[in-house]
Motif scaffolding. Structure first.
Motif, short mmCIF file in Angstrom:
data_model
loop_
_atom_site.label_atom_id
_atom_site.label_comp_id
_atom_site.label_asym_id
_atom_site.label_seq_id
_atom_site.Cartn_x
_atom_site.Cartn_y
_atom_site.Cartn_z
N SER A 171 0.81 -1.21 0.00
CA SER A 171 0.00 0.00 0.00
C SER A 171 0.85 1.27 0.00
N ARG A 172 2.05 1.22 0.59
CA ARG A 172 2.88 2.44 0.68
C ARG A 172 4.33 2.20 0.29
N LEU A 173 4.67 1.03 -0.18
CA LEU A 173 6.05 0.72 -0.51
C LEU A 173 6.14 0.26 -1.96
N ALA A 174 7.13 0.80 -2.68
CA ALA A 174 7.40 0.38 -4.06
C ALA A 174 8.85 -0.09 -4.14
N GLN A 175 9.07 -1.19 -4.86
CA GLN A 175 10.42 -1.77 -4.92
C GLN A 175 10.69 -2.25 -6.35
N TRP A 176 11.76 -1.72 -6.92
CA TRP A 176 12.16 -2.05 -8.30
C TRP A 176 13.51 -2.74 -8.26
N ILE A 210 18.48 -2.75 -5.76
CA ILE A 210 17.05 -2.51 -5.56
C ILE A 210 16.84 -1.03 -5.30
N ILE A 211 15.85 -0.44 -5.98
CA ILE A 211 15.39 0.91 -5.66
C ILE A 211 14.13 0.76 -4.81
N ASP A 212 14.16 1.33 -3.63
CA ASP A 212 13.12 1.11 -2.62
C ASP A 212 12.52 2.46 -2.25
N VAL A 213 11.22 2.66 -2.49
CA VAL A 213 10.55 3.93 -2.18
C VAL A 213 9.47 3.66 -1.14
N GLU A 214 9.60 4.29 0.03
CA GLU A 214 8.60 4.18 1.08
C GLU A 214 7.82 5.50 1.16
N PHE A 215 6.56 5.47 0.78
CA PHE A 215 5.73 6.67 0.81
C PHE A 215 5.22 6.89 2.23
N LEU A 216 5.59 8.02 2.82
CA LEU A 216 5.16 8.34 4.18
C LEU A 216 3.79 9.02 4.18
N ASP A 217 3.52 9.80 3.13
CA ASP A 217 2.21 10.44 3.01
C ASP A 217 2.03 10.92 1.57
N LEU A 218 0.80 11.01 1.14
CA LEU A 218 0.44 11.60 -0.14
C LEU A 218 -0.72 12.54 0.10
N LYS A 219 -0.58 13.77 -0.39
CA LYS A 219 -1.59 14.79 -0.15
C LYS A 219 -2.02 15.43 -1.47
N THR A 220 -3.21 16.01 -1.47
CA THR A 220 -3.64 16.90 -2.54
C THR A 220 -4.19 18.16 -1.89
N ALA A 221 -4.21 19.24 -2.66
CA ALA A 221 -4.74 20.48 -2.14
C ALA A 221 -6.26 20.37 -2.02
N SER A 222 -6.80 20.76 -0.88
CA SER A 222 -8.25 20.72 -0.67
C SER A 222 -8.94 21.74 -1.56
#
Length: 328
Positions: free
Chosen positions: A12-17, A114-126
């Motif tokens: 859900s929040r981690l991407a690994q290539w 390995i390229i490892d991206v851990e998403f801590l948060d994703l936001k959009t402008a209200s």
């Protein structure tokens, strides 16, 4: 080159290539992968230096609601002692195109990594205020009804309006209403329908919950819980949901615990998934540990886990490890 060379594995929040070999090319772009609302790409380019980019796929969604991302990105050598290069944490960076985040590495990379991206948060402008709002809070917020009846129910609890039963937590007491509890929980309903001590004494003892967790539990029952309060007490709420047979609360905890698995909590969540029969959480934890290789990052904690965990659960972990090794 095989299709797997471009595939990015995700939770859900981690991407690994996984990059097998860059020797034969100077540029590679991953297949799209979904995190949050957006499809993403990773790319890597050799041009004097080595450059890694992370960016959302161009679309109407990206153009109208570009992600504001907080994440940690690492490059991990997948052989030997798994040395890692970690970029300083990125906080609330708006990403619209493939030049908004570029990581220039001074260290040359060879062989498998390995390229490892851990998403801590994703936001959009209200749309209303223009202030950034986390997309991972939206689903929770949208489910909360603001109807007058629900707001009034919350007031009944917070203002102790005509309470008729006392709940004793480990370090305090709260007044509540039999009818509300009985409607929400078949266990409470049974207590009040039969000649049990709870019916006669007008008290319920929940000695395994703190007063704060018990308040959060009642706030959920009355439809008055706040998102931060829910996150703080998820494990206590999970135990209470299982004990008092609130299937909707148990599922809410299950889904929420899946969303932010990391190295600090994965072993505890794996044990809770086994204890409370949460199959998706168990699968998510095992996948995070084994498929994403995080078991190597928490060796000391994992050794402690092996000494105290349920034997059947340990066997499941080793079964996953063996299956992963067979795939290499």
């Amino acid at each position: 080159m095989s299709e797997s060379a471009y595939r990015v594995e995700t939770t859900s929040r981690l991407a690994q290539w996984r990059i097998e070999n860059l020797a034969s090319c100077t540029y590679r772009k991953s297949d799209p992968f979904k995190i949050g609302k957006w499809n993403w790409h990773l790319s890597i380019e050799k041009n004097r230096g080595l450059y890694i980019k992370l960016y959302p796929e161009i679309s109407n969604l990206t153009r109208d609601n570009p992600p504001i991302a907080s994440f940690i990105i690492r490059v991990v050598c997948s052989v030997g002692d798994r040395k890692a290069l970690t970029h300083p944490e990125i906080t609330d960076k708006q990403l619209k195109n493939n030049d908004d985040f570029v990581w220039a590495l001074e260290v040359p990379l060879t062989g498998k990594f390995i390229i490892d991206v851990e998403f801590l948060d994703l936001k959009t402008a209200s749309p209303e205020s223009g202030e950034p709002c986390s997309i991972w809070a939206e689903g929770f917020t949208e489910k909360r009804s603001n109807a007058t009846a629900l707001a009034s129910l919350g007031r009944m609890l917070s203002e102790s309006i005509h309470t008729d039963i006392i709940i004793n937590a480990s370090d305090g007491s709260i007044g509540a209403h039999r009818a509300v509890l009985a409607t929400r929980s078949p266990v409470f309903c049974s207590m009040f329908s039969h000649s049990l001590k709870e019916k006669e004494l007008s008290t319920i003892n929940i000695s395994d919950m703190s007063i704060e967790a018990c308040q959060a539990f009642l706030n959920y029952i009355y439809g008055n819980i706040q998102h931060d309060e829910f996150l703080t007490h998820r494990l206590a709420l999970l135990r209470a949901a299982d004990k008092y047979d609130l299937s909707d609360l148990k599922e809410a905890c299950h889904e929420s615990l899946l969303e932010d698995i990391d190295t600090k909590n994965v072993l505890e969540r794996l044990q809770n998934a086994s204890l409370y029969q949460l199959p998706k959480l168990k699968t998510g934890c095992l996948r995070y540990l084994v498929k994403f290789g995080k078991i190597f990052d928490i060796r000391d904690d994992f050794n402690t886990f092996l000494q105290c965990a349920d034997r059947e659960l340990i066997a499941e972990v080793f079964h996953e490890v063996l299956n992963a090794w067979k795939g290499f």
